[in-house]
Design an enzyme around this catalytic site. Structure first.
Site, PDB file in Angstrom:
ATOM      1  N   TYR A  79       0.844  -1.209   0.000  1.00  0.00           N
ATOM      2  CA  TYR A  79       0.000   0.000   0.000  1.00  0.00           C
ATOM      3  C   TYR A  79       0.873   1.252   0.000  1.00  0.00           C
ATOM      4  CZ  TYR A  79      -3.742   3.239   1.129  1.00  0.00           C
ATOM      5  OH  TYR A  79      -4.637   4.272   1.080  1.00  0.00           O
ATOM      6  N   PHE A 131      -8.726  20.448 -24.236  1.00  0.00           N
ATOM      7  CA  PHE A 131      -9.237  19.082 -24.345  1.00  0.00           C
ATOM      8  C   PHE A 131     -10.514  19.025 -23.499  1.00  0.00           C
ATOM      9  CE2 PHE A 131      -9.638  14.609 -23.179  1.00  0.00           C
ATOM     10  CZ  PHE A 131      -9.796  14.112 -24.460  1.00  0.00           C
ATOM     11  N   THR A 132     -11.416  18.114 -23.847  1.00  0.00           N
ATOM     12  CA  THR A 132     -12.749  18.111 -23.213  1.00  0.00           C
ATOM     13  C   THR A 132     -12.684  18.102 -21.680  1.00  0.00           C
ATOM     14  OG1 THR A 132     -12.786  15.716 -23.503  1.00  0.00           O
ATOM     15  CG2 THR A 132     -13.977  17.033 -25.145  1.00  0.00           C
ATOM     16  N   ASP A 222       0.734  19.218 -21.101  1.00  0.00           N
ATOM     17  CA  ASP A 222      -0.018  17.967 -21.143  1.00  0.00           C
ATOM     18  C   ASP A 222       0.774  17.038 -22.049  1.00  0.00           C
ATOM     19  OD1 ASP A 222      -1.702  15.874 -21.980  1.00  0.00           O
ATOM     20  OD2 ASP A 222      -3.506  17.069 -21.662  1.00  0.00           O
ATOM     21  N   LYS A 265      -1.843   6.794 -23.430  1.00  0.00           N
ATOM     22  CA  LYS A 265      -1.507   7.016 -24.842  1.00  0.00           C
ATOM     23  C   LYS A 265      -0.034   6.678 -25.099  1.00  0.00           C
ATOM     24  CE  LYS A 265      -5.353  10.175 -25.499  1.00  0.00           C
ATOM     25  NZ  LYS A 265      -5.946  10.181 -26.844  1.00  0.00           N
ATOM     26  N   ARG A 388     -15.882  14.343 -32.767  1.00  0.00           N
ATOM     27  CA  ARG A 388     -15.151  15.411 -32.096  1.00  0.00           C
ATOM     28  C   ARG A 388     -15.637  16.728 -32.707  1.00  0.00           C
ATOM     29  NH1 ARG A 388     -12.420  13.451 -27.418  1.00  0.00           N
ATOM     30  NH2 ARG A 388     -14.593  13.842 -27.016  1.00  0.00           N
ATOM     31  N   PHE A 454     -21.220  13.982 -24.606  1.00  0.00           N
ATOM     32  CA  PHE A 454     -20.849  13.051 -25.679  1.00  0.00           C
ATOM     33  C   PHE A 454     -20.635  11.627 -25.183  1.00  0.00           C
ATOM     34  CE2 PHE A 454     -16.338  12.586 -24.711  1.00  0.00           C
ATOM     35  CZ  PHE A 454     -16.049  13.731 -23.988  1.00  0.00           C
TER      36      PHE A 454
HETATM   37  N1  F0G Z   1      -5.283  15.251 -22.128  1.00  0.00           N
HETATM   38  C1  F0G Z   1      -5.324  14.812 -23.395  1.00  0.00           C
HETATM   39  C2  F0G Z   1      -4.528  15.522 -24.442  1.00  0.00           C
HETATM   40  C3  F0G Z   1      -6.085  13.678 -23.717  1.00  0.00           C
HETATM   41  O1  F0G Z   1      -6.111  13.252 -24.979  1.00  0.00           O
HETATM   42  C4  F0G Z   1      -6.806  13.025 -22.704  1.00  0.00           C
HETATM   43  C5  F0G Z   1      -7.650  11.876 -23.005  1.00  0.00           C
HETATM   44  C6  F0G Z   1      -6.755  13.529 -21.405  1.00  0.00           C
HETATM   45  C7  F0G Z   1      -5.980  14.647 -21.147  1.00  0.00           C
HETATM   46  C8  F0G Z   1      -7.510  12.890 -20.288  1.00  0.00           C
HETATM   47  O2  F0G Z   1      -6.856  11.721 -19.930  1.00  0.00           O
HETATM   48  O3  F0G Z   1      -8.550   9.939 -20.427  1.00  0.00           O
HETATM   49  O4  F0G Z   1      -6.531   9.461 -19.023  1.00  0.00           O
HETATM   50  O5  F0G Z   1      -8.347  10.872 -18.142  1.00  0.00           O
HETATM   51  N2  F0G Z   1      -7.948  11.527 -24.168  1.00  0.00           N
HETATM   52  C9  F0G Z   1      -8.741  10.358 -24.525  1.00  0.00           C
HETATM   53  C10 F0G Z   1      -9.079  10.370 -25.986  1.00  0.00           C
HETATM   54  C11 F0G Z   1      -9.919  10.120 -23.668  1.00  0.00           C
HETATM   55  O6  F0G Z   1      -9.841   9.485 -26.400  1.00  0.00           O
HETATM   56  O7  F0G Z   1      -8.568  11.188 -26.743  1.00  0.00           O
HETATM   57  P1  F0G Z   1      -7.622  10.432 -19.343  1.00  0.00           P
END
Ligand code: F0G
Length: 481
Positions: A79, A131-132, A222, A265, A388, A454
């Protein structure tokens, strides 16, 4: 990696052997229609069993290496103080050059913590593009997101090699307008996901740092798609053509005060991380970690994934790893453009993208062309892609749709998973769809969550166009295609 064939053409070539495979099947068109209807025309709500190729995302869907899988076998599940964490920490120190490493369960958890410690109501967060999840977290904390991309960044057919650059004049103007005290940091997204995985140049990053640092504005990156951005710097920025991916990444990191990433990624695992050399940031962040994520030495990740991430960070500086999906994407984009499909150019870092407004010019943004395209692509190919565009934007305070800058249908290319034949198949089905585009109609919501709609919203096809599209497709290819 690409090789030149004797006829002069270049093809992407895999610098790895495939030793474990997962069976896939092509569900017939009638099954696809039933599946998308059940999913409310939202590709997120489809089930794996109804897919042929899953190009929804490159997040957590990459093929791991033998060394990553081997490392998972020796994970230490303690842990607190587990060896797995210390292996991740030393990879972070060796490759990224940051002494503090804070594991989190995935990228958006890092965004949540950063929003918590950096952003207060009335702040403006400067970035090359949002990013979303980033935008949602920063806005919930009271910040306003300022996307200071350069001219032409949103031009989907372009030869600009660095559409992810931050516009320096706009950056200076934002500082004047908002005041340094209201700009908690500048965020550079390494390959800007939502405009097509487009990179920034190292020169631009250095210029951003030169403006920000003397004013005390921290530079945050990022790094979710860091290897791909580094690979594009090597390929597209003459000054760095002889640098290794490792050297380019080090130089990028040297411009940053703090970085965070989704490990799903570039590092081919499921997890996330924040890293910094600042003792102050580390001290503040670590105070919140046990509350939101987990103890400091696992941060919500499984110890197996900590181990795999440690290996993934070391492996991502190998050019054969860094180029593995970028080169296949380039091939895929060329397959599309040669068929007249309006793919986003230059090819980006995580996916091939198609400009849905150009592909379906008869559909206005109010009926969500990119969402329509994602559903239609699935119906004619069994390939799952992602919208997107406007569906990925939430409504404004008055309840109106906020039209996205661009409407993209994203064909993600998970690393080391798909082949040239798969890309040819997708390009071919897209060609058929474009020739029959009039059959594709609009969508309207019948179930709509208020935030990040989405993911789980459901929509109806206006005039039931899905069934008619499948009928035309089956008439040409037969009921089993
Ligand atoms: N920043 C970027 C540039 C991303 O592409 C993502 C996620 C995140 C932050 C958030 O990270 O999913 O690990 O919480 N991108 C995914 C996509 C979801 O499908 O492009 P996460």
């Amino acid at each position: 990696m690409t090789v030149r064939l004797s006829n002069g053409t270049y093809i992407p070539i895999e610098m790895h052997k495939v030793r474990i495979v997962q069976k896939t099947t092509l569900p017939p068109a009638a099954q696809r229609l039933a599946a998308i209807e059940e999913a409310g025309y939202n590709t997120f709500l489809l089930k794996s069993r109804d897919l042929f190729l899953d190009m929804l995302t490159d997040s957590g869907t990459n093929a791991m290496s033998d060394n990553q899988l081997a490392a998972m076998m020796v994970a230490d599940d303690a842990y607190a103080g587990g060896e797995s964490f210390y292996r991740l920490q030393s990879a972070t120190q060796d490759i990224l050059g940051f002494k503090h490493c804070i594991p989190v369960h995935q990228g958006r958890a890092a965004e949540h913590l950063l929003a918590k410690i950096f952003i207060k109501p009335g702040d403006a967060v400067v970035m090359n593009y949002h990013f979303t999840t980033t935008k949602a977290h920063f806005e919930i904390a009271g910040g306003k997101v300022l996307e200071l991309y350069g001219p032409g960044a949103l031009d989907t057919e372009s030869t600009n090699p660095f559409k992810g650059n931050l516009d320096l004049d706009r950056f200076r103007a934002a500082i004047d307008e908002w005041g340094v005290e209201h700009i908690p940091f500048v965020r550079m997204e390494a390959t800007t996901n939502l405009i097509g995985g487009q990179p920034f140049s190292l020169g631009n990053l250095k210029d951003v740092r030169a403006i920000a640092a003397p004013l005390g504005i921290p530079v945050i990156m990022d790094c979710s798609l860091i290897t791909e951005n580094a690979y594009f710097i090597k390929r597209r920025e003459a000054e760095y053509k002889d640098w290794t991916i490792g050297q380019i990444i080090s130089e990028m990191m040297a411009q940053c005060d703090l970085i965070y990433l989704s490990g799903r990624k570039s590092t081919c695992v499921r997890g996330g991380m924040i890293a910094t050399n600042s003792d102050d940031y580390y001290t503040t962040l670590k105070g919140w970690l046990p509350l939101y994520e987990g103890f400091l030495t696992y941060g919500g990740m499984s110890s197996k994934e900590l181990e795999a991430m440690a290996v993934g960070i070391r492996e991502m500086v190998d050019i054969d790893v860094a180029s593995s999906s970028a080169d296949l994407i380039e091939y895929f984009v060329n397959e599309m453009t040669s068929r007249g499909i309006p793919a986003v150019t230059p090819p980006g870092g995580l996916a091939g993208h198609v400009d849905a407004m150009k592909f379906l010019p008869h559909l206005p943004q109010s009926v969500y062309p990119a969402g329509c395209m994602a559903a239609a692509v699935y119906l004619v190919s069994g390939v799952r892609t992602m919208e997107r565009g406007t569906i990925s934007m939430d409504r404004d305070e008055q309840g109106n749709d906020v039209f996205a800058d661009i409407e993209l249908c994203r064909f993600a290319v998970p690393r080391r998973v798909y082949s040239m034949a798969h890309m040819q198949y997708v390009a071919d089905r897209l060609s058929w769809l474009m020739a029959n585009k009039e059959l594709v109609g609009g969508l309207e919501f019948y179930e709509e969550p208020p935030v990040l709609r989405f993911f789980t919203g459901r929509l109806n096809p206006i005039n039931n166009w899905g069934a008619k599209l499948v009928e035309a497709f089956a008439a040409e290819f037969g009921p089993d295609a």
